[in-house]
Design a protein around this motif. Sequence first.
Motif, PDB file in Angstrom:
ATOM      1  N   ALA A  83       0.838  -1.200   0.000  1.00 48.71           N
ATOM      2  CA  ALA A  83       0.000   0.000   0.000  1.00 48.71           C
ATOM      3  C   ALA A  83       0.871   1.248   0.000  1.00 48.71           C
ATOM      4  N   LEU A  84       1.883   1.247   0.848  1.00 49.43           N
ATOM      5  CA  LEU A  84       2.799   2.385   0.928  1.00 49.43           C
ATOM      6  C   LEU A  84       3.565   2.557  -0.375  1.00 49.43           C
ATOM      7  N   ARG A  85       4.021   1.452  -0.968  1.00 47.77           N
ATOM      8  CA  ARG A  85       4.775   1.541  -2.213  1.00 47.77           C
ATOM      9  C   ARG A  85       3.878   2.032  -3.357  1.00 47.77           C
ATOM     10  N   THR A  86       2.614   1.632  -3.352  1.00 43.51           N
ATOM     11  CA  THR A  86       1.687   2.116  -4.370  1.00 43.51           C
ATOM     12  C   THR A  86       1.478   3.612  -4.214  1.00 43.51           C
ATOM     13  N   GLN A  87       1.315   4.063  -2.980  1.00 40.88           N
ATOM     14  CA  GLN A  87       1.147   5.495  -2.723  1.00 40.88           C
ATOM     15  C   GLN A  87       2.398   6.270  -3.140  1.00 40.88           C
ATOM     16  N   GLN A  88       3.571   5.748  -2.827  1.00 39.83           N
ATOM     17  CA  GLN A  88       4.812   6.418  -3.203  1.00 39.83           C
ATOM     18  C   GLN A  88       4.955   6.521  -4.720  1.00 39.83           C
TER      19      GLN A  88
END
Length: 318
Positions: free
Chosen positions: A152-157
């Motif tokens: 989720a964090l990598r997608t947001q980044q």
Amino acid sequence: LSENYHVFPDAGCMSSVILANARAPNAKYTHVAHDRLVDLLRLYLDGKVEHYPYPATVTSVLHAWSRCREECAAEKASELLALAREMQAAGVEGFVPNSRIFCSYFTVLSNSSNNEGGEEAEKILDTLDEADAIMWNAVLNIWAKSSHPHKALRTQQCVHKMKETKSAPMPDQFQFNAILNAAAFSGRDSPEQRKEALEVAVSAFDEIKNSTDNNPDHVSYGSIMKCYRLLMDPSIERAAIVKEIFEECKEKGYVGRMALRELSASLRPKDFREAVGESGELVSEKLDIALLPKEFTRNVPANRENRSEHRSGKSNWC
């Protein structure tokens, strides 16, 4: 024939055989198409033959690997992409990797079990002068479908990287919904991961709500409700948050089937009926948005493909 360099098929003959195998439904023919193409490209690069398959064969074989779920698909696709770049470096016209080639390669990565596929895809984007929205969406798809503990964090980044890249199109609901979808299916290994995923989801939802260029749509509302249901333990607080989101969803006219389904799964039957209003009793039996007041659903796409889900997004996300 490959051992007799004086009797060798021309480009059209080579390409026809490769394309026929690449388009066959059985995965074994994908291997045949790949091996033939790799052998022929290497023979040309080694100066042993004068002809080479048409550049379109690279796209076709990569596309075949994107349909294939075999473990070796990512490795094979990487080999083919490297060869296409060798042909480009050798000055062969038509072998400049384009959006279709990269998107097919990214699809292979998204179907693989390698959690580093997103990293590799982003590195490729970094080497390009320009990447269109389809390519960025394909990279987001890799992160969203992965089992990376921080997907989720990598997608947001990745979405923020897209926003900061001058040559990239500005993110819209589709990209922010990708973050929400990745978050909803994250955090299965630990409470810490669920907490991180929920924080990412709330941040992404707030970002699109506060955007001057985009607004949450029916998928956004349904997805953030799903995130709360899957990532937060059942509680009075969770129920209150979901009801508040649904009230806003009703007010904005974005109550789609996903939002209705998530409301039903998150609340007790009595609370669900109260949240829906006068039609709550009837709606609770069928979860049919057609039974809701029109003002609740006025901004949900009315055609059948988009009525319950944003199909263009659903096909690309988990």
